[in-house]
Write a protein that holds these residues in place. Structure first.
Motif, PDB file in Angstrom:
ATOM      1  N   VAL A 160     -65.891  64.016 -64.613  1.00 37.27           N
ATOM      2  CA  VAL A 160     -67.144  64.755 -64.749  1.00 37.27           C
ATOM      3  C   VAL A 160     -66.972  65.957 -65.679  1.00 37.27           C
ATOM      4  O   VAL A 160     -65.853  66.460 -65.857  1.00 37.27           O
ATOM      5  CB  VAL A 160     -67.648  65.227 -63.365  1.00 37.27           C
ATOM      6  CG1 VAL A 160     -67.921  64.022 -62.467  1.00 37.27           C
ATOM      7  CG2 VAL A 160     -66.660  66.172 -62.713  1.00 37.27           C
ATOM      8  N   PRO A 161     -68.061  66.444 -66.264  1.00 35.57           N
ATOM      9  CA  PRO A 161     -67.969  67.653 -67.112  1.00 35.57           C
ATOM     10  C   PRO A 161     -67.475  68.844 -66.300  1.00 35.57           C
ATOM     11  O   PRO A 161     -67.927  69.076 -65.183  1.00 35.57           O
ATOM     12  CB  PRO A 161     -69.421  67.873 -67.569  1.00 35.57           C
ATOM     13  CG  PRO A 161     -70.097  66.554 -67.389  1.00 35.57           C
ATOM     14  CD  PRO A 161     -69.431  65.903 -66.220  1.00 35.57           C
ATOM     15  N   THR A 162     -66.547  69.592 -66.868  1.00 44.16           N
ATOM     16  CA  THR A 162     -65.982  70.760 -66.192  1.00 44.16           C
ATOM     17  C   THR A 162     -65.853  71.913 -67.159  1.00 44.16           C
ATOM     18  O   THR A 162     -65.816  71.725 -68.382  1.00 44.16           O
ATOM     19  CB  THR A 162     -64.592  70.457 -65.591  1.00 44.16           C
ATOM     20  OG1 THR A 162     -63.675  70.172 -66.657  1.00 44.16           O
ATOM     21  CG2 THR A 162     -64.639  69.277 -64.630  1.00 44.16           C
ATOM     22  N   SER A 163     -65.769  73.114 -66.606  1.00 49.43           N
ATOM     23  CA  SER A 163     -65.523  74.310 -67.408  1.00 49.43           C
ATOM     24  C   SER A 163     -64.686  75.283 -66.588  1.00 49.43           C
ATOM     25  O   SER A 163     -64.845  75.353 -65.363  1.00 49.43           O
ATOM     26  CB  SER A 163     -66.840  74.961 -67.840  1.00 49.43           C
ATOM     27  OG  SER A 163     -67.669  75.215 -66.722  1.00 49.43           O
ATOM     28  N   PRO A 164     -63.764  76.024 -67.220  1.00 49.60           N
ATOM     29  CA  PRO A 164     -62.901  76.953 -66.471  1.00 49.60           C
ATOM     30  C   PRO A 164     -63.731  78.010 -65.752  1.00 49.60           C
ATOM     31  O   PRO A 164     -64.794  78.434 -66.234  1.00 49.60           O
ATOM     32  CB  PRO A 164     -62.029  77.580 -67.561  1.00 49.60           C
ATOM     33  CG  PRO A 164     -62.126  76.647 -68.726  1.00 49.60           C
ATOM     34  CD  PRO A 164     -63.485  76.042 -68.669  1.00 49.60           C
ATOM     35  N   ALA A 165     -63.254  78.445 -64.606  1.00 53.00           N
ATOM     36  CA  ALA A 165     -63.959  79.471 -63.832  1.00 53.00           C
ATOM     37  C   ALA A 165     -62.968  80.149 -62.905  1.00 53.00           C
ATOM     38  O   ALA A 165     -61.885  79.623 -62.629  1.00 53.00           O
ATOM     39  CB  ALA A 165     -65.105  78.851 -63.036  1.00 53.00           C
ATOM     40  N   SER A 166     -63.345  81.318 -62.411  1.00 50.63           N
ATOM     41  CA  SER A 166     -62.519  82.026 -61.427  1.00 50.63           C
ATOM     42  C   SER A 166     -63.412  82.557 -60.320  1.00 50.63           C
ATOM     43  O   SER A 166     -64.612  82.810 -60.517  1.00 50.63           O
ATOM     44  CB  SER A 166     -61.727  83.166 -62.072  1.00 50.63           C
ATOM     45  OG  SER A 166     -62.593  84.172 -62.546  1.00 50.63           O
ATOM     46  N   LEU A 167     -62.822  82.732 -59.159  1.00 51.48           N
ATOM     47  CA  LEU A 167     -63.544  83.193 -57.975  1.00 51.48           C
ATOM     48  C   LEU A 167     -62.830  84.429 -57.443  1.00 51.48           C
ATOM     49  O   LEU A 167     -61.690  84.351 -56.959  1.00 51.48           O
ATOM     50  CB  LEU A 167     -63.567  82.084 -56.921  1.00 51.48           C
ATOM     51  CG  LEU A 167     -64.324  82.357 -55.624  1.00 51.48           C
ATOM     52  CD1 LEU A 167     -65.797  82.641 -55.900  1.00 51.48           C
ATOM     53  CD2 LEU A 167     -64.179  81.177 -54.669  1.00 51.48           C
ATOM     54  N   ALA A 168     -63.477  85.591 -57.563  1.00 57.17           N
ATOM     55  CA  ALA A 168     -62.875  86.848 -57.130  1.00 57.17           C
ATOM     56  C   ALA A 168     -63.018  87.025 -55.619  1.00 57.17           C
ATOM     57  O   ALA A 168     -63.953  86.529 -54.995  1.00 57.17           O
ATOM     58  CB  ALA A 168     -63.517  88.020 -57.862  1.00 57.17           C
ATOM     59  N   GLY A 169     -62.053  87.764 -55.039  1.00 54.39           N
ATOM     60  CA  GLY A 169     -62.111  88.063 -53.622  1.00 54.39           C
ATOM     61  C   GLY A 169     -61.532  86.987 -52.732  1.00 54.39           C
ATOM     62  O   GLY A 169     -61.704  87.028 -51.508  1.00 54.39           O
ATOM     63  N   TYR A 170     -60.831  86.037 -53.317  1.00 49.41           N
ATOM     64  CA  TYR A 170     -60.246  84.929 -52.560  1.00 49.41           C
ATOM     65  C   TYR A 170     -58.801  84.709 -52.984  1.00 49.41           C
ATOM     66  O   TYR A 170     -58.410  85.006 -54.107  1.00 49.41           O
ATOM     67  CB  TYR A 170     -61.006  83.626 -52.805  1.00 49.41           C
ATOM     68  CG  TYR A 170     -62.360  83.531 -52.157  1.00 49.41           C
ATOM     69  CD1 TYR A 170     -62.536  82.910 -50.923  1.00 49.41           C
ATOM     70  CD2 TYR A 170     -63.488  84.056 -52.801  1.00 49.41           C
ATOM     71  CE1 TYR A 170     -63.793  82.801 -50.344  1.00 49.41           C
ATOM     72  CE2 TYR A 170     -64.747  83.957 -52.221  1.00 49.41           C
ATOM     73  CZ  TYR A 170     -64.884  83.323 -50.990  1.00 49.41           C
ATOM     74  OH  TYR A 170     -66.131  83.225 -50.419  1.00 49.41           O
ATOM     75  N   THR A 171     -58.036  84.144 -52.056  1.00 50.23           N
ATOM     76  CA  THR A 171     -56.751  83.549 -52.354  1.00 50.23           C
ATOM     77  C   THR A 171     -56.751  82.168 -51.711  1.00 50.23           C
ATOM     78  O   THR A 171     -57.784  81.727 -51.203  1.00 50.23           O
ATOM     79  CB  THR A 171     -55.594  84.427 -51.830  1.00 50.23           C
ATOM     80  OG1 THR A 171     -54.349  83.880 -52.256  1.00 50.23           O
ATOM     81  CG2 THR A 171     -55.602  84.529 -50.322  1.00 50.23           C
TER      82      THR A 171
END
Length: 313
Positions: free
Chosen positions: A29-40
């Motif tokens: 599937v189409p994807t794009s880089p991302a980040s999620l703050a406040g999590y480990t």
């Protein structure tokens, strides 16, 4: 006609693997880089043979809250059918909820199915039962706070900001100003029983609290929680002994309206993928756990705390 992607989903583990995508969706599937703050992340042992076969791994990752941390991953663009397939792939330890990426974009992600287990900083808002009235030890919320903070005193916090007499409208209006200084990752709303009250001497009429009023309060609280990157958890009403409830400043409480409120809260949570804690059963049928037919005794609060720990921590 080809179905167009209608959903975005943040992935930080096996769903980023094109082999897993092909097995689940029939394509990469189409994807794009991302980040999620406040999590480990922390490891999670998997026992479902189908999930192990698809991923090739018996240990996956699950998100946990951590102030100042972030998780790198990717956003997957999925059709309705593909999102349903992703839901079926995830084991019962995960549940799909809304999160806000570092970019500010709102998206789906799979979080721990027990909503308080991965939390660090919890804000409790609500009414007199959440406040702990009739219990010198501070009620179920104070017991939750003691256990939660004891697990990691350096990082964990619980702020009980409940105010006796509050309605959902009161809570939704007051909460936005309370959150910035406390930086919560979880907003636990335990309010609504006051919305079910009727004036003393009034006929029962429609036993349901106004659904539009309930939904409006919850919609507002959901938007507030999402703006602060917090997970919303809604606690339903507790059982009441209608034969013993008295006139509370010109208001009375009935079991029928409390049950209707319970149904409305649960329905809204299911429709909006929000965590619902059913608080009715721990006290049901045991009037001795209520000080006045409505407010739990100290032992009643202990029962509510045990229930909250069992289903959400």
């Amino acid at each position: 006609m080809t179905e167009s992607p209608a959903h975005t989903l943040f992935s930080f583990g096996t769903l980023m693997d094109e082999r897993v995508q092909t097995a689940l969706f029939g394509r990469a599937v189409p994807t794009s880089p991302a980040s999620l703050a406040g999590y480990t992340t922390r490891p999670l042992q998997i026992t479902d043979p189908a999930v192990i076969a698809a991923s090739g791994l018996d240990v996956h990752l699950i998100l946990e809250r951590r102030l100042g941390a972030s998780v790198e991953g990717a956003v997957l663009h999925l059709t309705d059918r593909e999102l349903a397939a992703a839901d079926a792939y995830e084991v019962d330890d995960y549940t799909r909820r809304r999160v806000v990426l570092t970019s500010g974009e709102s998206t789906w992600a799979y979080l721990d199915a027990k909503p308080l287990r991965p939390a660090e900083r919890i804000v409790v808002v609500g009414d007199s039962i959440a406040y702990g009235r009739c219990d010198p030890q501070g009620g179920w919320a104070a017991r939750l706070a003691a256990a939660h903070i004891a697990g990691n005193e350096a990082r964990r916090r619980v702020f009980n900001l409940a105010i006796p007499g509050s309605t959902l409208a009161d809570v939704s209006e007051q909460t936005p100003a309370l959150l910035p200084a406390r930086r919560p990752d979880t907003l636990l709303v335990a309010a609504g029983i006051n919305d079910s009250a009727v004036p003393v001497g009034a006929g029962d009429g429609d036993v349901r609290p106004d659904p539009a009023h309930v939904d409006a309060g919850l919609d507002s609280l959901a938007a507030t929680a999402l703006r602060h990157g917090a997970r919303l958890v809604v606690a339903g009403p507790t059982w009441l002994d209608e034969d013993r409830t008295r006139d509370y400043e010109g208001l009375r409480f009935t079991r029928a309206r409390a049950l209707a409120l319970r149904a409305s809260l649960r329905c809204w949570c299911e429709a909006n993928h929000i965590d619902y804690l059913d608080m009715w059963e721990p006290l049901r049928g045991n009037g001795g756990l209520l000080a006045d037919g409505l407010h739990p005794t100290a032992e009643g609060h202990r029962e509510l705390y045990r229930h909250v720990r069992a289903v959400s921590c």
